[in-house]
Design an enzyme around this catalytic site. Sequence first.
Site, PDB file in Angstrom:
ATOM      1  N   TYR A 129      -3.266 -11.297  14.971  1.00  0.00           N
ATOM      2  CA  TYR A 129      -2.907 -12.694  14.724  1.00  0.00           C
ATOM      3  C   TYR A 129      -2.485 -13.399  16.004  1.00  0.00           C
ATOM      4  CZ  TYR A 129      -3.092 -11.310   9.865  1.00  0.00           C
ATOM      5  OH  TYR A 129      -3.526 -10.837   8.660  1.00  0.00           O
TER       6      TYR A 129
ATOM      7  N   HIS B 292      -6.957 -13.642   1.210  1.00  0.00           N
ATOM      8  CA  HIS B 292      -6.538 -13.248   2.556  1.00  0.00           C
ATOM      9  C   HIS B 292      -6.472 -14.447   3.498  1.00  0.00           C
ATOM     10  CE1 HIS B 292      -5.820  -9.022   2.467  1.00  0.00           C
ATOM     11  NE2 HIS B 292      -5.952  -8.897   3.765  1.00  0.00           N
TER      12      HIS B 292
ATOM     13  N   LYS C  48       0.832  -1.197   0.000  1.00  0.00           N
ATOM     14  CA  LYS C  48       0.000   0.000   0.000  1.00  0.00           C
ATOM     15  C   LYS C  48       0.870   1.251   0.000  1.00  0.00           C
ATOM     16  CE  LYS C  48      -3.850  -2.222   2.438  1.00  0.00           C
ATOM     17  NZ  LYS C  48      -4.719  -2.217   3.633  1.00  0.00           N
TER      18      LYS C  48
ATOM     19  N   ARG D 162      -2.997 -15.419   3.452  1.00  0.00           N
ATOM     20  CA  ARG D 162      -2.213 -14.405   4.170  1.00  0.00           C
ATOM     21  C   ARG D 162      -2.375 -14.597   5.678  1.00  0.00           C
ATOM     22  NH1 ARG D 162       0.128  -9.235   3.569  1.00  0.00           N
ATOM     23  NH2 ARG D 162      -0.662  -7.598   4.946  1.00  0.00           N
TER      24      ARG D 162
END
Length: 311
Positions: free
Chosen positions: A291, A256, A184, A259
């Site tokens: 996470y 995702h 990004k 990911r």
Amino acid sequence: MAVSEAAPELVDAVTTYLDHLDVERGMSPHTLSNYRRDLERYLEHLTRAGRAELAEVRGGDVGEFLIALRRGDDEHRPLATSSATRAVVAVRGLHRFALAEGLVVRDVAADVHPPSSAKRLPKALDVTTVTRLLEAPPDDDPRGVRDRALLEMLYSTGARITEITDLDVDDVDAEQRTVVLTGKGGKQRLVPVGRPALAALEAYRVRARPGFATRGRGTPALFLNARGARLSRQSAWNVIREAAERAGLTQSISPHTLRHSFATHLLDGGADLRVVQELLGHASVTTTQIYTLVTVDTLREVFATSHPRSR
């Protein structure tokens, strides 16, 4: 406690505010009804606190109301986060309106914020399921070879789907076993690539990409579609969806998901949170910390099923 027991000044203030929302703001009848119910509960709270008008209300009164919303009391059940948020928004609006109308000299609710929604934990696959997904594409045709390389790269690097589809051939250094990902804001990061992913990538570059490239116009893109152009984000989504179906996986799987699995498996293996942050390209470690909740949840499950005195 009935709302009728509230001081007339409080009732008038709420009535005037609701009229303002109805007539001048055009609020929907459904939302207006919810606000009325929330503010009636607020009046009950203020009455119990001994407040007779909005000018007597303190910031602590509003904060205690928020606590009461979440905990419940003798007359009300605890509210879900979304409902408590709506109630706090209604109360903040009431005090802001009172200040604008000159009913009070200070907005005591300005610093009381709605409760934050509970973060949804990312869904990570276990290693066996990831392996099934990665090995799902057939390796006897060019498209299958490409798809397997794409999946391997997603899981090996933890990259976002656009970071993989934006890759050019020169972004991968097979000798150094690294890839340059552009995240990004155009920020680049160097990420290591595992041997299985490099092997799958080499098979694609030798056995599949040349055939796709002959149909295109010489793009430097690493992953190509059947027309020889850069593989789109949507097409990469389809690769994952088809692989999941071929592997017989029933759960919802997205780019995702790989990911999330990448990050979770690293942390389960003892990786430092800051390292995982760098690999994922997160600007703040706070984003990566979600996470750790996944791994703690896994630890709880293992403890509950394994420890003789866990219950």
